[in-house]
Design a protein around this motif. Sequence first.
Motif, PDB file in Angstrom:
ATOM      1  N   TRP B  34       0.844  -1.193   0.000  1.00 34.76           N
ATOM      2  CA  TRP B  34       0.000   0.000   0.000  1.00 34.76           C
ATOM      3  C   TRP B  34       0.876   1.238   0.000  1.00 34.76           C
ATOM      4  CZ3 TRP B  34      -5.233   0.149  -0.512  1.00 34.76           C
ATOM      5  CH2 TRP B  34      -5.951  -1.034  -0.302  1.00 34.76           C
ATOM      6  N   GLN B  36       0.620   5.745  -0.145  1.00 36.41           N
ATOM      7  CA  GLN B  36      -0.172   6.964  -0.056  1.00 36.41           C
ATOM      8  C   GLN B  36       0.457   8.016  -0.961  1.00 36.41           C
ATOM      9  OE1 GLN B  36       0.414   9.953   3.087  1.00 36.41           O
ATOM     10  NE2 GLN B  36      -1.711   9.598   3.724  1.00 36.41           N
ATOM     11  N   ASP B  85      -4.965  13.178   5.862  1.00 35.01           N
ATOM     12  CA  ASP B  85      -5.046  11.830   5.289  1.00 35.01           C
ATOM     13  C   ASP B  85      -5.642  11.854   3.889  1.00 35.01           C
ATOM     14  OD1 ASP B  85      -6.019  10.483   8.519  1.00 35.01           O
ATOM     15  OD2 ASP B  85      -4.017  10.709   7.637  1.00 35.01           O
ATOM     16  N   TYR B  89      -4.791   6.626  -2.474  1.00 31.99           N
ATOM     17  CA  TYR B  89      -4.218   5.430  -1.861  1.00 31.99           C
ATOM     18  C   TYR B  89      -4.086   4.347  -2.932  1.00 31.99           C
ATOM     19  CZ  TYR B  89      -4.593   7.655   2.616  1.00 31.99           C
ATOM     20  OH  TYR B  89      -4.417   8.532   3.658  1.00 31.99           O
TER      21      TYR B  89
END
Lengths: 112, 118
Positions: B34, B36, B85, B89
């Motif tokens: 993963w 970001q 945030d 993603y």
Amino acid sequence: EDQVTQSPEALRLQEGESSSLNCSYTVSGLRGLFWYRQDPGKGPEFLFTLYSAGEEKEKERLKATLTKKESFLHITAPKPEDSATYLCAVRSFSSGYSTLTFGKGTMLLVSP
Amino acid sequence: DAGVTQSPTHLIKTRGQHVTLRCSPISGHKSVSWYQQVLGQGPQFIFQYYEKEERGRGNFPDRFSARQFPNYSSELNVNALLLGDSALYLCASSSTRQGATPPDYGYTFGSGTRLTVV
């Protein structure tokens, strides 16, 4: 800590005007240098992997080269459809796993 | 063959809420990572899973967690969402085992989930 710096941040070319993008890196134990193309709102699309200094790879109008400290992505006679952000990443192996460290990318705009 | 699929494609959440993002790797791929990607930046590593075990973790707070299922799909969970945030993603899959040199095509990325925290 692995670091990747790409330049320029943005590049505007006329169709057919060749140029190069630069990726300089510092990494402890290079396990591959990757070039990706990313279109707005999309995930990175794989272009090339280079493993050792002196290695070169080509795909259509793109050619990637690698030295011990940097990589270049040469774009020959670009077309408007080459407009995208080009990302450079280095793969290293530490603490039992490998990961990619990316630069911020070069945003390329090719005008007709 | 289907590529890496991520869902949802877009998501809007309020500060303090929780979010779950999903990823299905390419069939036969056992490794999922993963990343970001904040606007204007390159992707930043969050987690790597191989054979359902966490193999690596980037410099992210404990609010971020993930898991990999027996079918090798994966979930990324983020608790107590902050405005910072907000990002794209990305999930990437690879066929090779941890630490091995990947195939020449490297890692295959999905199209990502665009998370906006308001």
